[in-house]
Design a protein around this motif. Sequence first.
Motif, PDB file in Angstrom:
ATOM      1  N   ILE A  36       0.959  -1.283  -0.044  1.00 30.42           N
ATOM      2  CA  ILE A  36       0.003   0.016   0.050  1.00 30.42           C
ATOM      3  C   ILE A  36       1.058   0.974  -0.149  1.00 30.42           C
ATOM      4  O   ILE A  36       1.669   1.442   0.706  1.00 30.42           O
ATOM      5  CB  ILE A  36      -0.990   0.160   1.500  1.00 30.42           C
ATOM      6  CG1 ILE A  36      -1.814  -1.137   1.267  1.00 30.42           C
ATOM      7  CG2 ILE A  36      -1.835   1.219   1.324  1.00 30.42           C
ATOM      8  CD1 ILE A  36      -2.386  -1.534   2.585  1.00 30.42           C
ATOM      9  N   PRO A  37       0.865   2.082  -0.870  1.00 31.34           N
ATOM     10  CA  PRO A  37       1.690   3.364  -1.134  1.00 31.34           C
ATOM     11  C   PRO A  37       1.488   4.196   0.292  1.00 31.34           C
ATOM     12  O   PRO A  37       0.568   3.967   1.076  1.00 31.34           O
ATOM     13  CB  PRO A  37       0.750   4.111  -2.082  1.00 31.34           C
ATOM     14  CG  PRO A  37       0.027   3.237  -2.719  1.00 31.34           C
ATOM     15  CD  PRO A  37      -0.384   2.113  -1.973  1.00 31.34           C
ATOM     16  N   LEU A  71      -7.775  -4.543   0.893  1.00 30.97           N
ATOM     17  CA  LEU A  71      -6.939  -3.445   0.603  1.00 30.97           C
ATOM     18  C   LEU A  71      -5.618  -3.932  -0.155  1.00 30.97           C
ATOM     19  O   LEU A  71      -5.316  -3.588  -1.044  1.00 30.97           O
ATOM     20  CB  LEU A  71      -6.974  -2.588   1.625  1.00 30.97           C
ATOM     21  CG  LEU A  71      -6.196  -1.196   1.308  1.00 30.97           C
ATOM     22  CD1 LEU A  71      -7.008  -0.464   0.294  1.00 30.97           C
ATOM     23  CD2 LEU A  71      -5.993  -0.435   2.589  1.00 30.97           C
ATOM     24  N   ALA A  72      -4.827  -4.735   0.626  1.00 28.94           N
ATOM     25  CA  ALA A  72      -3.782  -4.946   0.366  1.00 28.94           C
ATOM     26  C   ALA A  72      -3.355  -6.051  -1.026  1.00 28.94           C
ATOM     27  O   ALA A  72      -2.767  -5.991  -1.930  1.00 28.94           O
ATOM     28  CB  ALA A  72      -2.790  -5.816   1.435  1.00 28.94           C
ATOM     29  N   THR A  73      -4.462  -6.811  -0.855  1.00 33.24           N
ATOM     30  CA  THR A  73      -4.742  -7.952  -2.329  1.00 33.24           C
ATOM     31  C   THR A  73      -5.024  -6.891  -3.548  1.00 33.24           C
ATOM     32  O   THR A  73      -4.795  -7.397  -4.624  1.00 33.24           O
ATOM     33  CB  THR A  73      -5.691  -8.782  -2.260  1.00 33.24           C
ATOM     34  OG1 THR A  73      -5.625  -9.426  -0.796  1.00 33.24           O
ATOM     35  CG2 THR A  73      -5.846  -9.807  -3.177  1.00 33.24           C
ATOM     36  N   SER A  74      -5.967  -5.869  -3.249  1.00 33.69           N
ATOM     37  CA  SER A  74      -6.325  -4.979  -4.457  1.00 33.69           C
ATOM     38  C   SER A  74      -5.325  -4.172  -4.959  1.00 33.69           C
ATOM     39  O   SER A  74      -5.206  -4.214  -6.137  1.00 33.69           O
ATOM     40  CB  SER A  74      -7.413  -4.100  -3.969  1.00 33.69           C
ATOM     41  OG  SER A  74      -8.730  -4.766  -3.636  1.00 33.69           O
ATOM     42  N   ALA A  77     -17.868  -2.839   4.108  1.00 36.37           N
ATOM     43  CA  ALA A  77     -16.703  -1.912   4.611  1.00 36.37           C
ATOM     44  C   ALA A  77     -15.551  -2.059   3.990  1.00 36.37           C
ATOM     45  O   ALA A  77     -15.157  -0.858   3.453  1.00 36.37           O
ATOM     46  CB  ALA A  77     -16.610  -2.046   6.343  1.00 36.37           C
ATOM     47  N   ALA A  78     -15.055  -3.341   3.398  1.00 36.28           N
ATOM     48  CA  ALA A  78     -14.000  -3.402   2.788  1.00 36.28           C
ATOM     49  C   ALA A  78     -14.031  -2.962   1.648  1.00 36.28           C
ATOM     50  O   ALA A  78     -13.061  -2.098   1.200  1.00 36.28           O
ATOM     51  CB  ALA A  78     -13.496  -4.839   2.728  1.00 36.28           C
ATOM     52  N   ALA A  79     -15.253  -2.974   0.800  1.00 35.81           N
ATOM     53  CA  ALA A  79     -15.255  -2.390  -0.495  1.00 35.81           C
ATOM     54  C   ALA A  79     -15.301  -0.912  -0.459  1.00 35.81           C
ATOM     55  O   ALA A  79     -14.627  -0.074  -1.427  1.00 35.81           O
ATOM     56  CB  ALA A  79     -16.617  -2.873  -1.137  1.00 35.81           C
ATOM     57  N   ILE A 100     -12.388   4.117  -1.526  1.00 36.15           N
ATOM     58  CA  ILE A 100     -11.672   5.320  -0.905  1.00 36.15           C
ATOM     59  C   ILE A 100     -10.350   5.407  -1.385  1.00 36.15           C
ATOM     60  O   ILE A 100      -9.743   6.436  -1.863  1.00 36.15           O
ATOM     61  CB  ILE A 100     -11.975   5.512   0.586  1.00 36.15           C
ATOM     62  CG1 ILE A 100     -13.281   5.668   0.832  1.00 36.15           C
ATOM     63  CG2 ILE A 100     -11.149   6.515   1.060  1.00 36.15           C
ATOM     64  CD1 ILE A 100     -13.916   5.628   2.268  1.00 36.15           C
ATOM     65  N   ALA A 101      -9.642   4.481  -1.270  1.00 34.94           N
ATOM     66  CA  ALA A 101      -8.080   4.316  -1.504  1.00 34.94           C
ATOM     67  C   ALA A 101      -7.866   4.679  -2.864  1.00 34.94           C
ATOM     68  O   ALA A 101      -6.907   5.157  -3.300  1.00 34.94           O
ATOM     69  CB  ALA A 101      -7.509   2.982  -1.002  1.00 34.94           C
TER      70      ALA A 101
END
Length: 383
Positions: A50-51, A69-72, A132-134, A139-140
């Motif tokens: 993640i940046p 998030l990390a996998t995305s 929530a994860a979606a 957002i990220a």
Amino acid sequence: MQPVVVTGIGVISPLGCSAAELTRNYAAFERSPDATPRPGELSQIPLDVIPADKRARIGRLDRLCRMFLATSYLAVEDAGLRVPAGDAERVGLSFGTGFGCLLTNAEYHQKIVDNGPAAASPRLFAYTVSSAAAGEVSIAFGIKGPNVTTLMGFAAGLGAIGYGFDLIQLGKADVVLAGGADAIGPALMEGLRDMGLLKVAEQARPFEDSVAGVCPSEGAGVLVLERADRAAQRGARVWGRIAGYAAGFEPTLTHPACEATGVVATMQRALTLSGHPPDAVGLVLSSAHGTPIDAIERAAITQVFGAQPRVLAPKAALGETFGASGALALALAAGHARRVGATHASPSLHPVAEGGLGRASLIMVNSLCYSGNVVSLLFHPER
């Protein structure tokens, strides 16, 4: 309708954090290790992908959100994709999870039980919804297109990929991040144990054991699905093409006299919608995990295909990763196809069922859940 291709694959699994690593370790007959502190739990989540400018929210996220998030980010990095601000409405997200926010709900509830209403955590409360994860991933990345979270039990991840495929086919998005994940923790493990459904790996051998219960593991798989002409325009390397899929329901799946008509119909419908005959499929990646459902799926495969194709059971190595299982199976299929294409030789695979991947032209991935949900997806690998 525009063809839909896979341009990026993100994987977090007990056998590695990329499609290549997953493929390599699977081919080497690795099994899901007993991780610390709990068997089946990932030893770490690669948050460093993640940046730095997107890490401000990591501290508040629950485990499932961190995994998604990390996998995305791994998938988007693999695809070489950027989400342009002016085109964010054409980028969508389709996630699936079996248990969703179960662990966070349990933690939130326990704090109140132990310490009273004043102990209710605002931080945890924000993650007591399975979508929530979606939201966090959108957002990220600045994604403003369709945002869907699918709850289909063990079939959730593959079902989410199929839904993402539909979004592009229907012209509602040009790019979709799609996949599944599930985290394991005390609430889940204790629940499985109390119901007598917790197995160790040696007790959960696909097609060989027929006692109810699973060997739990955790993982996440996210794919970048993209309209084929868009991918070609930006010069993206393609893993393969989603040839079609179908979602169905088998209401008698856990009944002693299950007819499996829903499983058969789903597989046949996936073939029909793809425009391919059964003999075009060279491999089926089964949902088998060492329960009575395995025999039902095997019978359905035989009815649809006859003696062919070969069958592979990824859960023999990965364990039961619940909502992530279908996405990880698809990542494994893509990884093996690329490896075979590069080496012009079929690697040794787990001798579960009838052989390995070989040089199949079309691969079917199945996901079945005790709830009755069934998903079959057809993947045409790029060699």
